[in-house]
Scaffold this motif. Sequence first.
Motif, PDB file in Angstrom:
ATOM      1  N   ARG A 137       0.916  -1.092  -0.088  1.00  0.00           N
ATOM      2  CA  ARG A 137      -0.054  -0.171   0.034  1.00  0.00           C
ATOM      3  C   ARG A 137       0.863   1.203  -0.160  1.00  0.00           C
ATOM      4  N   MET A 138       2.057   1.213  -0.950  1.00  0.00           N
ATOM      5  CA  MET A 138       2.892   2.277  -0.975  1.00  0.00           C
ATOM      6  C   MET A 138       2.393   3.561  -1.366  1.00  0.00           C
ATOM      7  N   VAL A 139       1.407   3.548  -2.358  1.00  0.00           N
ATOM      8  CA  VAL A 139       1.105   4.834  -2.920  1.00  0.00           C
ATOM      9  C   VAL A 139       0.209   5.501  -1.903  1.00  0.00           C
ATOM     10  N   ALA A 140      -0.346   5.031  -1.336  1.00  0.00           N
ATOM     11  CA  ALA A 140      -1.297   5.644  -0.229  1.00  0.00           C
ATOM     12  C   ALA A 140      -0.188   6.219   0.858  1.00  0.00           C
ATOM     13  N   ARG A 141       0.612   5.629   1.300  1.00  0.00           N
ATOM     14  CA  ARG A 141       1.465   5.941   2.285  1.00  0.00           C
ATOM     15  C   ARG A 141       2.306   7.201   1.852  1.00  0.00           C
ATOM     16  N   LEU A 142       3.114   7.166   0.563  1.00  0.00           N
ATOM     17  CA  LEU A 142       3.686   8.105  -0.014  1.00  0.00           C
ATOM     18  C   LEU A 142       2.684   9.331  -0.310  1.00  0.00           C
ATOM     19  N   ASP A 143       1.558   9.248  -0.793  1.00  0.00           N
ATOM     20  CA  ASP A 143       0.874  10.354  -0.678  1.00  0.00           C
ATOM     21  C   ASP A 143       0.457  11.146   0.508  1.00  0.00           C
ATOM     22  N   ALA A 144       0.437  10.243   1.837  1.00  0.00           N
ATOM     23  CA  ALA A 144       0.159  10.734   2.960  1.00  0.00           C
ATOM     24  C   ALA A 144       1.353  11.407   3.553  1.00  0.00           C
ATOM     25  N   ILE A 145       2.631  10.836   3.068  1.00  0.00           N
ATOM     26  CA  ILE A 145       3.957  11.766   3.577  1.00  0.00           C
ATOM     27  C   ILE A 145       3.894  13.078   2.841  1.00  0.00           C
ATOM     28  N   ALA A 146       3.768  12.979   1.537  1.00  0.00           N
ATOM     29  CA  ALA A 146       3.872  14.123   0.790  1.00  0.00           C
ATOM     30  C   ALA A 146       3.172  15.269   1.181  1.00  0.00           C
ATOM     31  N   ARG A 147       1.697  14.936   1.679  1.00  0.00           N
ATOM     32  CA  ARG A 147       0.680  16.082   2.313  1.00  0.00           C
ATOM     33  C   ARG A 147       1.153  16.619   3.342  1.00  0.00           C
ATOM     34  N   ARG A 148       1.892  15.766   4.168  1.00  0.00           N
ATOM     35  CA  ARG A 148       2.315  16.613   5.676  1.00  0.00           C
ATOM     36  C   ARG A 148       3.743  17.311   5.305  1.00  0.00           C
ATOM     37  N   ALA A 199       7.591   0.040   7.604  1.00  0.00           N
ATOM     38  CA  ALA A 199       9.045   0.092   7.755  1.00  0.00           C
ATOM     39  C   ALA A 199       9.440   0.925   6.542  1.00  0.00           C
ATOM     40  N   LEU A 200       9.065   0.649   5.301  1.00  0.00           N
ATOM     41  CA  LEU A 200       9.599   1.335   4.363  1.00  0.00           C
ATOM     42  C   LEU A 200       9.171   2.744   4.232  1.00  0.00           C
ATOM     43  N   ALA A 201       7.863   2.851   4.465  1.00  0.00           N
ATOM     44  CA  ALA A 201       7.531   4.423   4.531  1.00  0.00           C
ATOM     45  C   ALA A 201       8.140   5.222   5.697  1.00  0.00           C
ATOM     46  N   GLU A 202       8.359   4.485   6.907  1.00  0.00           N
ATOM     47  CA  GLU A 202       9.057   5.194   7.811  1.00  0.00           C
ATOM     48  C   GLU A 202      10.463   5.438   7.369  1.00  0.00           C
ATOM     49  N   GLY A 203      10.899   4.491   6.683  1.00  0.00           N
ATOM     50  CA  GLY A 203      12.447   4.856   6.041  1.00  0.00           C
ATOM     51  C   GLY A 203      12.300   5.819   5.037  1.00  0.00           C
ATOM     52  N   VAL A 204      11.458   6.170   4.467  1.00  0.00           N
ATOM     53  CA  VAL A 204      11.190   7.271   3.424  1.00  0.00           C
ATOM     54  C   VAL A 204      11.337   8.382   4.317  1.00  0.00           C
ATOM     55  N   VAL A 205      10.490   8.591   5.410  1.00  0.00           N
ATOM     56  CA  VAL A 205      10.568   9.574   6.346  1.00  0.00           C
ATOM     57  C   VAL A 205      11.722  10.053   6.643  1.00  0.00           C
ATOM     58  N   TRP A 206      12.441   8.937   7.285  1.00  0.00           N
ATOM     59  CA  TRP A 206      13.834   9.120   7.828  1.00  0.00           C
ATOM     60  C   TRP A 206      14.802   9.849   6.960  1.00  0.00           C
ATOM     61  N   PHE A 207      14.499   9.314   5.461  1.00  0.00           N
ATOM     62  CA  PHE A 207      15.679   9.574   4.415  1.00  0.00           C
ATOM     63  C   PHE A 207      15.313  11.307   3.923  1.00  0.00           C
ATOM     64  N   MET A 208      14.024  11.416   4.262  1.00  0.00           N
ATOM     65  CA  MET A 208      13.559  13.047   4.142  1.00  0.00           C
ATOM     66  C   MET A 208      14.185  13.862   5.015  1.00  0.00           C
ATOM     67  N   HIS A 209      14.322  13.613   6.298  1.00  0.00           N
ATOM     68  CA  HIS A 209      15.140  14.151   7.505  1.00  0.00           C
ATOM     69  C   HIS A 209      16.465  14.363   7.064  1.00  0.00           C
ATOM     70  N   ARG A 210      17.144  13.431   6.518  1.00  0.00           N
ATOM     71  CA  ARG A 210      18.491  13.010   6.057  1.00  0.00           C
ATOM     72  C   ARG A 210      18.910  14.151   5.091  1.00  0.00           C
TER      73      ARG A 210
END
Length: 427
Positions: free
Chosen positions: A222-233, A411-422
């Motif tokens: 369900r990565m598309v929904a997870r990534l869209d949610a990340i982008a909205r934030r 975990a993959l979605a959380e990893g994307v957020v972690w990478f965004m901070h980096r």
Amino acid sequence: MTTLPLLSAHVLLPLYALTLLTAVTVVAATRRSWRWVAVAVVVGALLGTLLSWFVGDVLDVLDIPPTWVDRIWTGVVCALLGVAVVGFVRGRRPARAVAVLLVPLALVSGGLAVNRDAGLFPTIADALGESHVPPLRLPTDAHPGPRPTDAVSWRPPRDLPAHGRYGSVRIPGAVSHFHARPALVWLPPAALVEHAPELPVVVMLSGQGPGAAPANIIEAGRMVARLDAIARRHRGLAPIVVMPDQLAEATNNPMCVDGPLGNSATYLTRDVPAWVHAHLHAATGGTDWAISGFSQGGTCALQLGAGRPDRFGSWIDVSGQIGPVLRDRGETVSRGFRGDDAAYEAAQPLRVLAERAPYRDSAAFVAAGADDSRYGPVVPRVVAAARAAGVAVTERVVEDGGHDWHTAGVALAEGVVWFMHRTHLAR
């Protein structure tokens, strides 16, 4: 019909109810043989328990141990099959017809219950290996032009899309000659507007096994929904996420090395980046690229993060192995490294980490499910080796998670957020 949701309770509960009703009907029709029914249930449940243990633990067919859901449902299915046998042998003609019907109902109910536990096939189309992902429509200004704005200083326009865009693309193995299946690409809203900023990139890999494909990431994870949610934030900002095929086919495992099973490493480190740079506004430096994956894909992330820090300055390893492996070491060396034991040893990522230390600019996000008895214990070993080599490591244990797509998606979605901070996309 192929879009029928296989994980939905609205589909599964009526099926379970029908299976139970059919079993009760068989028992009622053979009530004079209740002792035989009792014996069949007990023997079937015991045989199911033994079957689950032998296939899942001894033969290790799927390379992961069965969960308690798998074990229980294997016992239930075998018990129901025992009831069907008694009904067919001891019952009259109507009972025999119902007993025959019970067999496919039991098998389908058990299979879908196990599938729901793993979260692998959300629809019938997924189970058949079909994908409904459309071809990716590239942004109109994706080709080279004036240098794009830096993502950190970029401000979203009024016409920023509410969602990202995803689709399938062909990434040829021009250098590697690797015969990859179509890749998937997700573009955040910030990549879809004029004067799009130059964005970091996450290369995200699925696991290996029956049904394995890049589409697992968006369908089961369900990565598309997870990534869209990340982008909205984050004001429409997120990395470009590229989901290439590192396997060539579902049951093949080139182990993300270059060898007789395919030049998977060169494909991921040269062909995929070349396509991204040719078609998208993507950052070029290794510090702005991350390699990530689940299961076999997580092992690849560990290998390439350790071996190519110039290409992938960050890596996200979710439920990966300790290193590249097929069935056992002997088969791995023979099939994957042409019998060259030294080449096999040189490809082990913990050894690479130790030999290439110190890693001054690398960071890793390493995760597994709390209930993953096979790959969960790998995490502390990888974390210790990476930290000893100078890698900045974040460790994550997903509660109530096993070796499944629930764990992978989280975990993959959380990893994307972690990478965004980096990469300073997230503030």
